[in-house]
Design a protein around this motif. Structure first.
Motif, PDB file in Angstrom:
ATOM      1  N   CYS A   1       0.903  -1.235  -0.024  1.00 21.46           N
ATOM      2  CA  CYS A   1      -0.059  -0.006  -0.140  1.00 21.46           C
ATOM      3  C   CYS A   1       0.668   1.186  -0.004  1.00 21.46           C
ATOM      4  N   ASN A   2       0.167   2.418  -0.353  1.00 24.03           N
ATOM      5  CA  ASN A   2       0.858   3.518  -0.327  1.00 24.03           C
ATOM      6  C   ASN A   2       1.498   3.951   1.021  1.00 24.03           C
ATOM      7  N   SER A   3       2.750   4.595   1.011  1.00 29.36           N
ATOM      8  CA  SER A   3       3.416   4.836   2.356  1.00 29.36           C
ATOM      9  C   SER A   3       2.487   6.286   2.815  1.00 29.36           C
ATOM     10  N   TYR A   4       1.902   7.059   2.053  1.00 28.02           N
ATOM     11  CA  TYR A   4       1.307   8.326   2.400  1.00 28.02           C
ATOM     12  C   TYR A   4      -0.170   8.123   2.579  1.00 28.02           C
ATOM     13  N   ASP A   5      -0.863   7.029   2.112  1.00 27.30           N
ATOM     14  CA  ASP A   5      -2.223   6.828   2.394  1.00 27.30           C
ATOM     15  C   ASP A   5      -2.423   5.393   2.046  1.00 27.30           C
ATOM     16  N   THR A   6      -2.512   4.683   2.896  1.00 25.29           N
ATOM     17  CA  THR A   6      -2.371   3.119   3.076  1.00 25.29           C
ATOM     18  C   THR A   6      -3.940   2.413   2.441  1.00 25.29           C
ATOM     19  N   THR A   7      -4.897   3.461   2.137  1.00 30.05           N
ATOM     20  CA  THR A   7      -5.960   2.809   1.665  1.00 30.05           C
ATOM     21  C   THR A   7      -5.760   3.095  -0.014  1.00 30.05           C
ATOM     22  N   ARG A   8      -4.656   3.581  -0.365  1.00 29.34           N
ATOM     23  CA  ARG A   8      -4.217   3.548  -1.888  1.00 29.34           C
ATOM     24  C   ARG A   8      -3.272   2.559  -2.271  1.00 29.34           C
ATOM     25  N   ALA A   9      -3.184   2.335  -3.490  1.00 27.90           N
ATOM     26  CA  ALA A   9      -2.063   1.654  -4.194  1.00 27.90           C
ATOM     27  C   ALA A   9      -0.724   2.232  -3.796  1.00 27.90           C
ATOM     28  N   ALA A  10       0.173   1.303  -4.006  1.00 28.30           N
ATOM     29  CA  ALA A  10       1.570   1.898  -3.838  1.00 28.30           C
ATOM     30  C   ALA A  10       1.797   2.576  -5.297  1.00 28.30           C
ATOM     31  N   SER A  11       1.374   1.894  -6.142  1.00 25.61           N
ATOM     32  CA  SER A  11       1.330   2.296  -7.657  1.00 25.61           C
ATOM     33  C   SER A  11       1.083   1.653  -8.443  1.00 25.61           C
ATOM     34  N   ILE A  12       0.829   1.766  -9.750  1.00 23.55           N
ATOM     35  CA  ILE A  12       1.006   0.993 -11.076  1.00 23.55           C
ATOM     36  C   ILE A  12       2.257   0.639 -11.276  1.00 23.55           C
ATOM     37  N   GLY A  13       2.889  -0.582 -10.963  1.00 26.83           N
ATOM     38  CA  GLY A  13       4.185  -0.677 -11.089  1.00 26.83           C
ATOM     39  C   GLY A  13       4.668  -1.999 -10.292  1.00 26.83           C
ATOM     40  N   SER A  14       5.443  -3.022 -10.937  1.00 21.99           N
ATOM     41  CA  SER A  14       5.554  -4.215 -10.195  1.00 21.99           C
ATOM     42  C   SER A  14       6.692  -4.012  -9.189  1.00 21.99           C
ATOM     43  N   SER A  15       7.420  -3.278  -9.095  1.00 23.15           N
ATOM     44  CA  SER A  15       8.363  -2.818  -8.287  1.00 23.15           C
ATOM     45  C   SER A  15       8.045  -2.030  -6.955  1.00 23.15           C
ATOM     46  N   SER A  16       6.722  -2.077  -6.637  1.00 21.67           N
ATOM     47  CA  SER A  16       6.087  -1.253  -5.518  1.00 21.67           C
ATOM     48  C   SER A  16       6.706  -1.422  -4.226  1.00 21.67           C
ATOM     49  N   GLY A  17       6.817  -2.672  -4.047  1.00 17.69           N
ATOM     50  CA  GLY A  17       7.908  -3.061  -2.755  1.00 17.69           C
ATOM     51  C   GLY A  17       8.983  -2.239  -2.547  1.00 17.69           C
ATOM     52  N   SER A  18       9.584  -2.300  -3.710  1.00 19.70           N
ATOM     53  CA  SER A  18      10.910  -1.312  -3.540  1.00 19.70           C
ATOM     54  C   SER A  18      10.811  -0.106  -3.163  1.00 19.70           C
ATOM     55  N   GLY A  19       9.851   0.723  -4.042  1.00 19.87           N
ATOM     56  CA  GLY A  19       9.516   2.081  -3.780  1.00 19.87           C
ATOM     57  C   GLY A  19       9.261   2.143  -2.120  1.00 19.87           C
ATOM     58  N   VAL A  20       8.090   1.669  -1.701  1.00 19.29           N
ATOM     59  CA  VAL A  20       7.486   1.600  -0.201  1.00 19.29           C
ATOM     60  C   VAL A  20       8.640   1.416   0.589  1.00 19.29           C
ATOM     61  N   SER A  21       9.435   0.307   0.579  1.00 11.84           N
ATOM     62  CA  SER A  21      10.475  -0.038   1.498  1.00 11.84           C
ATOM     63  C   SER A  21      11.621   0.872   1.702  1.00 11.84           C
ATOM     64  N   VAL A  22      11.934   1.758   0.472  1.00  6.34           N
ATOM     65  CA  VAL A  22      12.808   3.129   0.673  1.00  6.34           C
ATOM     66  C   VAL A  22      11.984   3.952   1.458  1.00  6.34           C
ATOM     67  N   SER A  23      10.827   4.527   1.083  1.00 10.61           N
ATOM     68  CA  SER A  23      10.037   5.625   1.542  1.00 10.61           C
ATOM     69  C   SER A  23       9.937   5.544   3.061  1.00 10.61           C
ATOM     70  N   THR A  24       9.645   4.251   3.425  1.00  9.74           N
ATOM     71  CA  THR A  24       8.991   3.871   4.936  1.00  9.74           C
ATOM     72  C   THR A  24      10.458   3.859   5.885  1.00  9.74           C
ATOM     73  N   ASN A  25      11.598   4.134   5.249  1.00  7.85           N
ATOM     74  CA  ASN A  25      12.884   3.744   6.002  1.00  7.85           C
ATOM     75  C   ASN A  25      13.170   2.411   6.406  1.00  7.85           C
ATOM     76  N   LEU A  26      12.426   1.474   5.681  1.00  7.87           N
ATOM     77  CA  LEU A  26      12.985  -0.017   5.906  1.00  7.87           C
ATOM     78  C   LEU A  26      14.391  -0.176   5.469  1.00  7.87           C
ATOM     79  N   VAL A  27      14.903   0.286   4.417  1.00  7.10           N
ATOM     80  CA  VAL A  27      15.963   0.001   3.724  1.00  7.10           C
ATOM     81  C   VAL A  27      16.508   1.530   3.268  1.00  7.10           C
ATOM     82  N   MET A  28      17.780   1.749   2.938  1.00  6.09           N
ATOM     83  CA  MET A  28      18.313   3.025   2.500  1.00  6.09           C
ATOM     84  C   MET A  28      18.264   2.966   0.819  1.00  6.09           C
ATOM     85  N   CYS A  29      18.079   1.716   0.389  1.00  6.94           N
ATOM     86  CA  CYS A  29      18.245   1.581  -1.053  1.00  6.94           C
ATOM     87  C   CYS A  29      17.302   0.453  -1.593  1.00  6.94           C
TER      88      CYS A  29
END
Length: 566
Positions: free
Chosen positions: A76-104
């Motif tokens: 889910c989107n890191s700014y609004d969890t009712t919304r999709a992280a994105s249309i894009g298969s690497s959504s988990g990549s973007g979310v994990s960086v945005s939420t400080n789970l990883v640096m890259c």
């Protein structure tokens, strides 16, 4: 640091015998490889549905995305969890960086799988040209002619450092396992990319000319207005006003000319008129689902002409070849519905069969890697893959069975050749516009659409408005994306009950005119910087100066920044 995302999906406890080339490079230099992020398998279901004997018995309403994994469900989107992280298969990549789970995070892009998650989760992205970085060195592609690796970080400075770290001390960026990394050596610099990083001081970009692709900022409905207006103001205020760059905008139908910004002398429309007759004349002969010309203005000017086997169209007096000469010379106007948006969304409809090739290639390579370590891997081909796979949609299960049944990579009439043809056109189109207007780079809005509500209606397409505009991916050029701000209004689409052409009752999505208020900071959007291969230092200079000057990224409220982190 997490391993590559998007395409090389390994399920449950299943894993390869050796790292992907890029992961191995980072591990050898001390990176801690933390996890495999949640991704939609096989490039966001991107390989498509080939014809065959298998058909789905049921299709879930959210097959378009709001991306999900068969094993892990929806990110889910890191700014609004009712919304999709994105249309894009690497959504988990973007979310994990945005939420400080990883640096890259390393990501994969066929059309929007890196750019979408970066855009909708306020993450910086470097998406090097195809194939600057190895992808086939341990990954599966939906359409390997487009598939490539990218880098998600909160800061473009960190992403540039990772890009430098991915260079092998002996082979550079060349990977013998990836045939696409046989790029001209002149397109790869000898200096580290991080040396192009620039501070955001006033006037830092003075003398730089940056072209704005307004075709991607046309407001087709109320939903487009908040992000388009915010992005237009941001470009003027920071890139031009503070950093001192000269902005030059394209002229296109639907965009109100900004009197404060210089117009391009050679527009994308003019460049298309000169290049399409030479590189891609087939494009004008496309037919819609009703077997009518996609470009009726063209058909109305030419004599009866064969558009497809058994289909003759044309009610005019000119030979098609003569019309194209006149069009190229500026005597005939362009068809009214032919725009850069159409060129990105319309070509490549026949697709290629490279997915049929790359699945068994990947599995056989993987089995050999295990054999070299003394183990027997029995997952080696399409039949064993399909027998063991779980899919959240019956449509993908049927598609994979059809892929298994394909015996030839030949896909008439075009297939792979059409991808190559379109890339040649788009690269030369971009370069003509840049050279004629003396531009250092181009910028674009990734999308005017906010991330959709998970499981609810998708925004309908109007005037070839795409979910994102894949100029960079389709042209194979370098793209750098930087968070550019937030909007606090979203016009979320809704479903309505309608009757289809066969008299059946169906639900369809319609655009909305009533806004939803989003709590601060709102929903993110981004600006993309595009340059040709070999000129990445220019895009890095502009992008890093913009990020340093604007400080637009705000950590998600539920995931505040860690101590010492941006």
């Amino acid at each position: 640091m997490r391993s590559t995302g998007g395409a090389d999906a390994h399920y449950d406890m299943d894993f390869p015998a050796r790292d992907h080339t890029l992961v191995a490079e980072l591990r050898s230099k001390g990176a801690i490889i933390y996890a495999k992020a949640n991704t939609t398998e096989y490039n966001g279901r991107g390989p498509g549905f080939p014809s065959g004997k298998n058909f789905p018995t049921k299709i879930l309403p959210s097959t378009l995305g709001y991306q999900r994994s068969s094993w892990a469900g929806n990110p889910c989107n890191s700014y609004d969890t009712t919304r999709a992280a994105s249309i894009g298969s690497s959504s988990g990549s973007g979310v994990s960086v945005s939420t400080n789970l990883v640096m890259c995070a390393l990501c994969e892009e066929t059309g929007q799988s890196c750019r979408g998650p970066a855009n909708h989760n306020s993450v910086a992205l470097i998406l090097p040209h195809k194939a600057h970085l190895s992808f086939l060195g341990g990954a599966i592609g939906a359409d390997i002619y487009n598939d490539r690796a990218g880098i998600h970080c909160r800061s473009v400075v960190d992403a540039a450092r990772v890009l430098d770290a991915l260079k092998n001390p002996v082979n550079g960026y060349y990977d013998p396992r990836d045939i696409f990394t046989t790029v001209p050596r002149s397109s790869l610099p000898t200096e580290p990319y991080s040396r192009a990083i620039t501070e955001g001081t006033a006037g830092a970009l003075k003398g730089m000319r940056i072209g704005i692709i307004r075709e991607f900022m046309v407001k087709h409905a109320k939903v487009d207005e908040p992000i388009v207006d915010a992005a237009a103001a941001e470009m003027k205020a920071v890139l031009a006003g503070h950093l001192g760059a000269t902005l030059v905008e394209s002229v296109t139908a639907g965009w109100a000319d900004d009197p404060d910004i210089e117009n391009m002398t050679t527009t994308f429309d003019r460049a298309m008129a000169e290049l399409i007759p030479v590189l891609y004349p087939d494009f004008l002969y496309r037919l819609n689902a009703a077997r009518e010309p996609v470009y009726p203005d063209f058909a109305a000017k030419i004599t009866p002409t064969l558009f497809a086997p058994g289909v003759t169209k044309g009610t005019g007096t000119m030979a098609a070849a003569d019309w194209m000469v006149r069009w190229s010379n500026g005597v005939e106007p362009s068809p009214r519905n032919l725009t850069l948006r159409d060129l990105l969304g319309g070509g490549g409809d026949t697709g290629s069969r490279t997915f049929r090739f790359h699945i068994p290639q990947y599995l056989s390579r993987r089995a050999k890697d295990w054999a070299d370590r003394g183990f027997t891997e029995t997952l080696v081909d399409w039949p064993t893959l399909n027998a063991r796979s779980k899919f959240w949609g019956d449509d993908q299960r049927a598609a994979f069975r059809n892929w298994e049944d394909i015996t030839s990579l030949h896909n008439p009439p075009k297939g792979i050749a059409e991808n190559i043809q379109r890339r040649e056109l788009l690269r030369r189109l971009m370069m003509k516009v840049m050279l004629d207007n003396k531009l250092d780079m181009l910028i674009q809005l990734h999308t005017a659409l906010p991330p959709g509500k998970i499981g609810l209606a998708p925004e309908p397409s109007v005037n070839n408005r795409n979910i994102s505009y894949p100029l960079g991916p389709n042209a194979g050029i370098t793209e750098i994306q930087i968070p550019a701000g937030y909007v606090q209004a979203a016009y979320d689409p809704k479903f309505e009950l309608a009757t289809d052409a066969n008299g059946r009752k169906v639900y369809r999505s319609i655009t909305n005119t009533t806004p939803t208020t989003i709590p601060a900071p709102g929903l993110p959007f981004a600006i993309n910087f595009l340059v040709e291969p070999g000129m990445e230092h220019l895009a890095l200079k502009a992008a890093s100066a913009y990020q340093a000057a604007s400080h637009r990224r705000v950590p998600p409220p539920m995931f505040p920044a860690l101590a010492g982190e941006p």
